[in-house]
Design an enzyme around this catalytic site. Structure first.
Site, mmCIF file in Angstrom:
data_model
loop_
_atom_site.group_PDB
_atom_site.id
_atom_site.type_symbol
_atom_site.label_atom_id
_atom_site.label_comp_id
_atom_site.label_asym_id
_atom_site.label_seq_id
_atom_site.Cartn_x
_atom_site.Cartn_y
_atom_site.Cartn_z
ATOM 1 N N HIS A 1 0.839 -1.207 0.000
ATOM 2 C CA HIS A 1 0.000 0.000 0.000
ATOM 3 C C HIS A 1 0.875 1.259 0.000
ATOM 4 O O HIS A 1 0.734 2.125 -0.872
ATOM 5 C CB HIS A 1 -0.915 -0.032 1.232
ATOM 6 C CG HIS A 1 -1.844 1.137 1.327
ATOM 7 N ND1 HIS A 1 -3.160 1.066 0.930
ATOM 8 C CD2 HIS A 1 -1.666 2.395 1.780
ATOM 9 C CE1 HIS A 1 -3.743 2.240 1.121
ATOM 10 N NE2 HIS A 1 -2.851 3.080 1.651
ATOM 11 N N GLU A 2 1.787 1.325 0.956
ATOM 12 C CA GLU A 2 2.660 2.515 1.022
ATOM 13 C C GLU A 2 3.569 2.562 -0.201
ATOM 14 O O GLU A 2 3.874 3.641 -0.711
ATOM 15 C CB GLU A 2 3.477 2.514 2.316
ATOM 16 C CG GLU A 2 2.648 2.525 3.606
ATOM 17 C CD GLU A 2 1.603 3.629 3.661
ATOM 18 O OE1 GLU A 2 1.827 4.715 3.073
ATOM 19 O OE2 GLU A 2 0.538 3.405 4.287
ATOM 20 N N HIS B 1 1.773 4.383 -2.886
ATOM 21 C CA HIS B 1 1.897 5.834 -2.686
ATOM 22 C C HIS B 1 3.295 6.315 -3.099
ATOM 23 O O HIS B 1 3.461 7.348 -3.749
ATOM 24 C CB HIS B 1 1.690 6.193 -1.204
ATOM 25 C CG HIS B 1 0.265 6.151 -0.731
ATOM 26 N ND1 HIS B 1 -0.731 6.898 -1.320
ATOM 27 C CD2 HIS B 1 -0.328 5.487 0.295
ATOM 28 C CE1 HIS B 1 -1.882 6.684 -0.676
ATOM 29 N NE2 HIS B 1 -1.664 5.820 0.304
ATOM 30 N N GLU C 1 -4.716 7.555 -3.176
ATOM 31 C CA GLU C 1 -5.229 6.285 -2.649
ATOM 32 C C GLU C 1 -5.502 5.295 -3.775
ATOM 33 O O GLU C 1 -5.408 4.079 -3.573
ATOM 34 C CB GLU C 1 -6.491 6.555 -1.822
ATOM 35 C CG GLU C 1 -6.947 5.393 -0.960
ATOM 36 C CD GLU C 1 -6.077 5.139 0.282
ATOM 37 O OE1 GLU C 1 -5.125 5.904 0.533
ATOM 38 O OE2 GLU C 1 -6.350 4.151 0.981
#
Lengths: 520, 520
Positions: B277-278, B281, B307
């Site tokens: 997830h990070e 980003h 997101e």
């Protein structure tokens, strides 16, 4: 020995002018702390390709700091505060002194000179790296020449009484002059060369095999952390990271004081001793009174006094049999296979082996200051206009032969060894000053605690730290170095304590026969 | 689908007014970068007791940034730049738009309101922590009431067309309104509740035992780093650290973009999925054109688009059988004992298990948006003055019962769950928007690469990253979110892609019988 009362560590804030000055100064220190954070991050965690972005960030901070430090407002606030009382607390007086000094320095140097120095520093580092890679001093010489010229200009603008070099020394060690360094260093030259000669003549070579082996980085790091805890470094106000060159920094002492270390996997002393060394610096900064936070007094009072703290923990304590009597088990737990056959006494003896080498940062206690002496003699000559830059490589080698009996085979291992001359002149002597102060402080400690070695051997270092905190650390930069030594030791800085320390220690280690000129 | 030509990512600098504006803005971004560095450090390496010192440092930075952002000089430079040409490059136009927006926002909010919000935010976090510790919403309620009142005042000052809440939504997702959220969220509510019902009626419960065990933190961290490398995260412009809550930040994108992760030693998905997830980003920020560096355009264009990138890598890719076909060996190497008996398909199936739970951040893909819907409905009502703060706990529980079929046993696990309402209203919807955008982008990707799954299963993720860079990342904040989706996908934001994605994925995983209202 007289100790200041505790309340002298507070700003009185009794005049609105002092309070206004503090209010103006706090944000400058906050910006300095951010600048230190940016630099620390750059040397620890910053990704390799982020340098340009970081350069912009540091530049804006430096420019904001410079702007505030040279603003007419500060001059007015400072004058008003200076005239607001006739009597000040020690902290007030020190704040006014430090601020006056910083303001005068900053306003005496024109912006274009400051910018040219910053630019030259950056170009000079590049040239130095290139010269090292090519083993060719000539690639660095023009930048060094330009740096020396600019340093002369700085000295002329700031002012000095006798020699231009004095102005540069004073910048790192307030009150220091060429004459004082010479007077302090003469006995150091004498004791170092004499001891080295006696050791070499004894024919003894200490076996250092116990220091070599395979020591994985993560275990060394865990050990380094344990040793930092042993000496009292506070991890709730600190952190241990890795970097190419070990250093200590703070972003708001005493609350956030960080140390870094470097580990060589095949050679244990690098990580252990550098950890204790940086720990010594860290203890100093962590011990500064919180009353001084967010002011320029929340720093060590000079590089020399700072180095006295790191050297005390690294050498006087960290290379002593007593310290390892208490902590050898930590080594054995960290590297059980390696240490199972090695006797503690042999390990400590190996830690103290004396051997002339080319590299300053790896030097033993006997030869270390000879490396400094060589640099001092050369940079003094350069700045005072007595030596030409072109003559440096030859002089460097001649002095290494004269003092240490060895000649660097390359310029990279010789005159190009240290990064300092890309921008810093007057810095080197503070390393030796630190050793001298350290010996004098150790002497006072041993007078104060007659069972010093026994307590240390019993695993207690807290009594040392408490005493250092009480007498040195808490004051931050309130007292200037000479004044501080006088207060702490009841005597002006005196190199004889180092001469005695070194002689006794190494006569004992090498079991040297007494000589007529041995000082006891 | 039309793609902008590459040169639209440059500032033209063709007028001195634009250049002057950029020169003024760069230092603001440098100070923002330093503020992000200070915050990152605070959450990763800062010692526990350094908080007050850090608070001072961040305060001075924020005050310098605010000073520069509200200075009359900026207003003048901005007006001059706006009038300096009639035609601008896309980057120029976006810079003027973003700067105008920031300047207007900053100057519309009086200094005392900004300061009161900062103070309240800090008090509110303390009250929230205390309320959680005591499981007592009433301790938090007065602060929440005050925050809602101030947010209303902010909305009134910034301005809005229909609802006060619109002004807050727009702050996180430019162009977003309450009406638009409602239109986008209606099908999400429908598909989520329907799917959940069908899954529960199927009686199947996926065995998630393969996700539990003992997974030492250092091995998880090494695995997380490997997976970041797999998806193309560039460590020469990045770093992976640990923190209590995983996050991504940059100090000068695209050059220095860092991610953090958190590891649960008894439950593997936390570290793996948060890392991806990070990483999503991080890829976005690392992909921004260097031409935009040191401007406000060197950021993702909105929270929702940001997101979409994290969710794409975490869910659409990171929970897919194809991804693990290529990368399951990394898991097996990291935890050989645990994974030797576990089949890849079972592991992936477990990663996708659907189970209503109380905690948003642990929710599966089917129920996640229901958590967001509840928060959206409540905060919209609060800000628009339709709900009283006192009614929140009851409404929260009722909605959890209605949407998820469960009722929080405590207020700590219920209405006090998220920190957002200590200061942020209008933030929550961007989480679901990200999921919607993500599905629409995935659809376009699969149209563009008909062998998408096969390439992914073969270990290739580079084609995905290259396409994202080319179509989304490099533009930074040049295009507003809706405009960007239109450019990338050839269609305005459309929730149907998410409805289809979710339905197809979970009908397959749970082998659900088709229903008349299933959209295919």
């Amino acid at each position: 020995m007289t100790l200041a009362s505790k309340n002298s560590i507070s700003f009185t804030k009794q005049t609105p002018q002092l309070q206004a000055l503090l209010d103006y100064l706090h944000p400058i220190e906050d910006l300095e702390a951010l600048s230190a954070l940016a630099s620390w991050d750059q040397q620890t965690y910053m990704p390799a390709e982020a340098g340009v972005a970081r350069m912009h960030q540091v530049t804006i901070l430096q420019s904001l700091i410079h702007e505030r430090l040279t603003a007419r407002t500060l001059g007015e606030l400072l004058s008003a505060a200076e005239q607001s009382r006739t009597e000040f607390s020690d902290a007030d007086r020190a704040l006014l002194r430090q601020t006056r000094r910083a303001y005068d320095h900053a306003t005496k140097l024109p912006q274009n000179l400051v910018e040219e120095m910053a630019r030259l520093r950056s170009e000079s580092v590049d040239a130095w790296l290139k010269a090292r890679a090519n083993n060719d001093f000539a690639l660095f010489a023009p930048y060094l020449q330009r740096t020396v010229t600019l340093k002369r200009e700085v000295a002329d603008r700031i002012g000095y009484t006798e020699f231009p070099y004095d102005a540069l020394l004073d910048d790192f060690e307030p009150g220091l002059t060429t004459r004082k360094v010479e007077a302090m260093f003469d006995p150091v030259r004498s004791v170092s060369t004499t001891l080295l000669q006696r050791i070499q003549q004894s024919g003894q070579v200490i076996d250092t095999a116990s220091l070599h082996g395979h020591f994985p980085k993560d275990r060394q790091e865990a050990l380094s952390e344990q040793l930092l805890r042993v000496i009292g470094y506070d991890f709730s106000h600190g952190q241990l990271a890795s970097s190419q060159h070990p250093f200590t920094t703070s972003f708001g002492a005493p609350f956030d004081v960080r140390v870094t270390n470097r580990y060589e996997e095949e050679y244990l002393p690098m990580g252990i001793m550098a950890g204790l060394h940086e720990g010594g610096h860290g203890l100093y900064a962590q011990g500064i009174s919180a009353n001084l936070a967010r002011t320029s007094l929340a720093n060590g009072t000079s590089l020399g006094i700072h180095e006295s703290q790191s050297r005390l923990w690294e050498n006087a304590i960290g290379r002593s049999p007593a310290f390892w009597q208490a902590n050898y088990a930590l080594l054995q737990q960290a590297f059980p296979d390696h240490f199972k056959e090695i006797e503690q006494a042999n390990f400590v003896r190996a830690l103290n082996a004396v051997k002339p080498s080319l590299i300053r940062v790896m030097a033993d206690e006997v030869t270390y200051n000879l490396h400094i002496l060589i640099r001092f003699e050369l940079e003094k000559g350069l700045v005072n206009g007595e030596l030409a830059v072109e003559s440096l490589p030859g002089l460097w080698n001649a002095k290494y032969q004269q003092y240490l009996g060895i000649t660097p085979p390359t310029e990279t291992e010789g005159v190009l060894q240290d990064v300092h001359w890309t921008s810093q002149f007057g810095y080197f002597p503070t390393y030796t000053l630190g050793n001298l102060y350290s010996a004098q402080i150790l002497h006072t400690l041993q007078q104060t605690f007659p069972n010093f070695q026994a307590q240390l051997a019993g695993g207690d270092t807290g009594f040392i730290l408490n005493w250092l905190r009480e007498n040195i650390h808490q004051y931050g930069a309130i007292y200037q170095p000479e004044e501080l030594i006088q207060r702490v030791c009841g005597e002006a800085p005196n190199p004889q304590y180092f001469v005695d320390y070194l002689t006794q220690k190494f006569e004992h280690i090498y079991n040297l026969p007494p000589t007529s000129n041995t000082t006891k």
